[in-house]
Enzyme design. Structure first.
Site, PDB file in Angstrom:
ATOM      1  N   THR A 344       0.829  -1.187   0.000  1.00 46.57           N
ATOM      2  CA  THR A 344       0.000   0.000   0.000  1.00 46.57           C
ATOM      3  C   THR A 344       0.870   1.245   0.000  1.00 46.57           C
ATOM      4  O   THR A 344       2.055   1.169   0.304  1.00 46.57           O
ATOM      5  CB  THR A 344      -0.874  -0.015   1.286  1.00 46.57           C
ATOM      6  N   GLY A 426       1.192  -1.513   4.912  1.00 39.99           N
ATOM      7  CA  GLY A 426       1.719  -2.759   5.428  1.00 39.99           C
ATOM      8  C   GLY A 426       0.732  -3.662   6.133  1.00 39.99           C
ATOM      9  O   GLY A 426       1.055  -4.232   7.168  1.00 39.99           O
ATOM     10  N   GLY A 427      -0.483  -3.832   5.598  1.00 36.52           N
ATOM     11  CA  GLY A 427      -1.407  -4.845   6.114  1.00 36.52           C
ATOM     12  C   GLY A 427      -1.679  -4.709   7.598  1.00 36.52           C
ATOM     13  O   GLY A 427      -2.102  -3.654   8.091  1.00 36.52           O
TER      14      GLY A 427
END
Length: 531
Positions: A344, A426-427
């Site tokens: 992202t 980063g999730g």
């Protein structure tokens, strides 16, 4: 000039994970544009120069604090295509993460740009023409951009799963092999698409010539997204979630994003009354708050029309007060819970009118589905691979349903008069990085650039890793690591002092005296710029 940190500006400030995107935003501010217009320019530019992280075929979510102090969310996530039925995947145990069957959701990002342009004018923007807003991105895609080390590395690491995906090699493998960092790469078809929508309007991406070509290419490769799916798509405005802290009110995006988890973490940490940054109390407290927040997220966050319980109830004192008592201040709770992944970008912008923008744009995994549509150059996301083929699951696959999103832009309106727009990529790491930066800068007074630079950790799986432990950058004090391990944390110290595993973070701040400040992560390839 682009710096990692910039402060003292009067008219506007931006930050982005790529210097070229930050410069595109600064140029729009220089033309008299406001923070929303600058962000549209950066959103287009970052797709042209950072394609492994995001593209026009992805989704985007905005938090906008308007000059009148109202905070609104722009929700630009696309639903599953009308042909994305479980029967289509009957020969698969899970939805593929790459290829045409992974490209199963409508790309929503450009729909968000449309609403942002409208909002820019509504709050008194100059109304800069679209061709100016997209000018930098068009040139970067047409004339070429310099491949970053991260793109070169990730192309090599993911080559086996991407090289055979339709359109990927033609666009991102010059001479049939991964590009080296520092070389120049063009996205000619993307440049043509950007130039076309700059003249025809952003709506053309869904309901015009570009939409027609996107649909035709998706049909050819076997994606379940149809022409009618594109025609019927519209981004929407929503009320954000919010929670009051001792320092002020913080906001985040509602479902289907994990913004709820980010707010719960901050609210629980606020109630823990952590005395100082960087020690055991700080690290253990945030990690344990993260575990509590993720348990709520994993049973609640889904398509907003299907949420089993109102998200706001988890931000009320009755819940938070009881939940903080469940955190053992000395021992680690059992882990893991269900993990998430992500790739992202986050960007921020603010201007002298008091307008602040927190924006996140993504393909989900690096290079998303890997499918590049030849006529338009659009790289399609694989966000739909987060759906479950289990019909009883919270996020079960159904045509037209919105998938769960790790994306969540953050914004705070502080009691001392400051406004801070901040975020990370980063999730599962996004809420954690947000919490560390907010706690360090706002609650413990660290300078903005130092708070972003400081060593970070990540609990859970992200970036395609199978690890679910607590991973820490090597700059953390060895005694702290020993304390965390003694408390029951499964700790792994990474070899890197600045690790991409921790994602890339940034922030912009409007100070009460009118000065504007911005900073971005030294782990990324960008920085901040202002006028």
């Amino acid at each position: 000039m682009i710096d990692i940190h910039t402060a003292g500006h009067r008219r506007g400030v931006v930050c982005a994970p790529h210097a070229a995107a930050a410069e595109a935003g600064r140029a729009i501010l220089g033309e008299g544009g406001n923070a929303l217009e600058a962000m549209v320019a950066m959103a287009a530019s970052i797709a042209a120069v950072y394609p492994h992280m995001n593209h026009l075929g992805g989704d985007g979510f905005w938090l906008v604090r308007e000059p009148n102090r109202r905070v609104r969310a722009i929700m630009a996530g696309g639903p599953a295509g009308s042909l994305a039925t479980p029967a289509l995947y009957r020969n698969h145990e899970a939805i593929p993460s790459r290829g045409p069957l992974a490209a199963l959701t409508v790309p929503g990002a450009v729909g968000g740009w449309m609403l942002a342009v409208e909002a820019a004018r509504a709050v008194g923007g100059k109304g800069l023409p679209l061709d100016l807003l997209l000018h930098a991105a068009i040139g970067q895609a047409r004339d070429g951009y310099v491949v970053t080390k991260s793109q070169a590395r990730l192309t090599t690491e993911k080559l086996a799963e991407l090289k055979g995906v339709p359109g990927f090699a033609d666009t991102f493998l010059p001479d049939g092999k991964p590009p080296e960092g520092g070389t120049t790469l063009k996205q000619s078809a993307l440049a043509f698409t950007l130039d076309h929508i700059a003249r025809a309007g952003l709506d053309d991406f869904y309901r015009g010539d570009v939409g027609r070509e996107i649909a035709a290419d998706l049909e050819k490769i076997g994606s379940p997204v149809t022409r009618e799916d594109l025609k019927s798509y519209h981004a929407r405005i929503a009320d954000p979630l919010s929670v009051k802290l001792n320092a002020g009110t913080v906001y985040n995006a509602p479902p289907p994003t994990q913004g709820l988890a980010s707010l719960i973490i901050l609210a629980l940490c606020d109630r823990l009354n952590i005395r100082e940054a960087e020690g055991f109390e700080f690290a253990h407290g945030i990690v344990e708050a993260t575990k509590r927040a993720f348990r709520v997220r994993d049973r609640v966050v889904t398509d907003p029309v299907r949420v089993p319980q109102p998200p706001a109830q988890f931000l009320e004192e009755k819940f938070l007060g009881a939940e903080v008592l469940k955190i053992d201040r000395r021992r680690a709770a059992r882990w893991p819970a269900r993990p998430g992944e992500g790739d992202t970008i986050w960007m921020g912008a603010a201007d002298a009118s008091g307008l602040a923008v927190s924006y996140i744009q993504s393909l989900y995994w690096e290079f998303g589905s890997g499918c590049v549509l030849p006529k338009t150059g659009v790289l399609m996301q694989n966000r739909g691979s987060s759906f479950s083929l289990d019909p009883k699951a919270l996020n079960a696959l159904v045509p037209g349903r919105l998938p769960f999103h790790t994306l969540n832009p953050a914004l705070g309106v502080l009691n001392d008069g400051r406004v801070i727009a901040y975020g990370a990529m980063g999730g599962d790491g996004q809420p954690q990085s947000q919490a560390m930066i907010f706690a360090r800068h706002v609650q413990h007074g660290q300078p903005l650039d130092k708070a972003i630079d400081a060593p970070r950790w990540l609990l859970g799986r992200t970036w395609g890793s199978t690890h679910t432990n607590l991973r820490m950058e090597s700059r953390f004090d060895g005694h702290l690591v020993e304390q965390l391990m003694s408390a029951g944390h499964d700790v792994e110290v990474l070899p890197d002092a600045y690790s991409d595993t921790m994602g890339h973070a940034g922030a912009v701040v409007i100070h009460p005296n009118g000065l504007l400040e911005g900073a971005h992560d030294p782990r990324a390839d960008g920085g901040a710029a202002g006028i």
